[in-house]
Design a protein around this motif. Sequence first.
Motif, PDB file in Angstrom:
ATOM      1  N   SER A 139     -40.401  -4.893  77.347  1.00 53.62           N
ATOM      2  CA  SER A 139     -41.303  -4.066  76.535  1.00 53.62           C
ATOM      3  C   SER A 139     -42.593  -3.675  77.261  1.00 53.62           C
ATOM      4  CB  SER A 139     -41.649  -4.807  75.235  1.00 53.62           C
ATOM      5  OG  SER A 139     -42.413  -5.947  75.528  1.00 53.62           O
ATOM      6  N   TYR A 140     -42.997  -4.477  78.262  1.00 53.47           N
ATOM      7  CA  TYR A 140     -44.285  -4.251  78.929  1.00 53.47           C
ATOM      8  C   TYR A 140     -44.159  -3.411  80.194  1.00 53.47           C
ATOM      9  CZ  TYR A 140     -42.000  -7.941  81.492  1.00 53.47           C
ATOM     10  OH  TYR A 140     -41.056  -8.653  82.181  1.00 53.47           O
ATOM     11  N   MET A 252     -41.370  -9.569  74.484  1.00 52.94           N
ATOM     12  CA  MET A 252     -41.224  -8.926  75.801  1.00 52.94           C
ATOM     13  C   MET A 252     -39.845  -8.282  75.972  1.00 52.94           C
ATOM     14  SD  MET A 252     -42.764 -11.732  78.445  1.00 52.94           S
ATOM     15  CE  MET A 252     -44.505 -11.811  78.871  1.00 52.94           C
ATOM     16  N   TYR A 313     -51.582  -9.515  81.707  1.00 53.04           N
ATOM     17  CA  TYR A 313     -50.915  -8.383  81.052  1.00 53.04           C
ATOM     18  C   TYR A 313     -51.783  -7.124  81.154  1.00 53.04           C
ATOM     19  CZ  TYR A 313     -49.366  -5.240  77.394  1.00 53.04           C
ATOM     20  OH  TYR A 313     -48.947  -4.122  76.719  1.00 53.04           O
ATOM     21  N   ALA A 321     -44.477  -2.031  74.507  1.00 51.36           N
ATOM     22  CA  ALA A 321     -45.567  -2.966  74.197  1.00 51.36           C
ATOM     23  C   ALA A 321     -46.885  -2.219  74.004  1.00 51.36           C
ATOM     24  CB  ALA A 321     -45.696  -4.011  75.306  1.00 51.36           C
TER      25      ALA A 321
END
Length: 421
Positions: A139-140, A252, A313, A321
Amino acid sequence: MPNYHIWTIGCQMNKAESERLASCFEELGYQATDTAAEADLIVLNSCVVRQSAENRIINKLHNLKQLKKSQPGMVIAVTGCLVNSEIDRLKKSFPHVDHFFKPGDYPPWLEKTGTPPLPHHPSPSVYVPVIQGCDNFCSYCIVPYRRGRERSRTIPEITCEVRELVQRGAQEVTLLGQNVDSYGHDLPDRPDLAALLTGLNNINGLARLRFLTNHPKDMSTRLIEATAGLDKVCEQISLPVQSGSNDILEAMRRGYTVEQYRRLITRIRQQIPGVALSTDIIVGFPSESDGQFQQTADLLSEIKFDTVHVAAYSPRTGTMAAREFEDNIPLTEKRERLNKVEQLQEKIAAEINGRLLGKPVEILVEGKTTDKWHGRTRTGKLVFFSNENNCLGRLMKIRIDRTSPWSLQGEIEANNSEEGK
Ligand code: SAM
Ligand code: SF4
């Protein structure tokens, strides 16, 4: 003779692509230069995995604008993950850049050199990309949006390339992919990485094989068995876990739980004795609580990796995300967590490396910096030693007399000192 300059940041994939670009330019009659100001052709090989990396590229591009004003004949090209499908927009933002091309997509003005362009004098240890792109969409992560879907190279093409590199002097090959375990699924007959390694293991003159990066949800029993059974495949596995919390792993979209990851590590350690393990961690993922961060720290203390790459992050526009979760961990807190992971890992690595004190290790010598030669063990440990003679490209036994969390130092063992002279 015209000069070229390549500026590379980011992963091993970018380093491998820059090496190939360099040999293309040399075939076209260019000569390497260390500074952009002296170059007729400049290539920026970019990484945008985190915002800080993207900012470095943008700054570099702004600086080059001035240089191009004073030297209008200079050609500037940009490749790597900055180059998305909106090349027209990039051209508008950076009109002083002559060419944008996607990673691995050689533009027509380079194609006449023929593919694959390989370094004429490769280093003893070289990277060979075997699969481009990523289908995972964690997702990131921006990589799948920039590098596209997974595309594997065929076994005959890779074998031919590795043979050629070995003939030119390479002795160790690291097979690269963002998700190297996916190798082959898109090819006819669906070969896998184990089959590729089995074939490459037979190449005469090749001493060592490595591969990275593995994905915990995809690493197969066949691959673990091939690593254990093939004599040239080194005892080193790179297996990013990213977090020790199941809730964060789910957010994630990593596709495994901490329990599954732990079981995988146990199997790897049982089947590959002495294996060195490395991992990647992201701290400060949206809503990561103190307790969830502590679960990550506890997992690191439990597994004791040889190497941990930790990143704070960084929200990347376009990813799930960034769309769905607020980046709600303050930067100071992210930094604090990052420091905690680094300090913890420093202790763990000091302990692991300390066990090598007084022991002999075999290294492949990769180069010399100032007065010391350096090389790596099969497990990827960096070792320094002194010798007046040319040791480049040699497999040598070194007895370790100093260790630190990051590297080892030693003396040539008596039984190979003759060769070291
Ligand atoms: N494919 C590998 C995997 O499964 O983890 C790693 C490739 S990724 C490009 C390299 C590392 O960059 C990741 O392991 C992750 O730790 C880090 N990374 C990727 N996106 C990030 C982000 N948005 N913020 C911080 N770190 C990130
Ligand atoms: Fe990014 Fe996940 Fe693909 Fe690794 S597996 S490159 S982290 S999307």
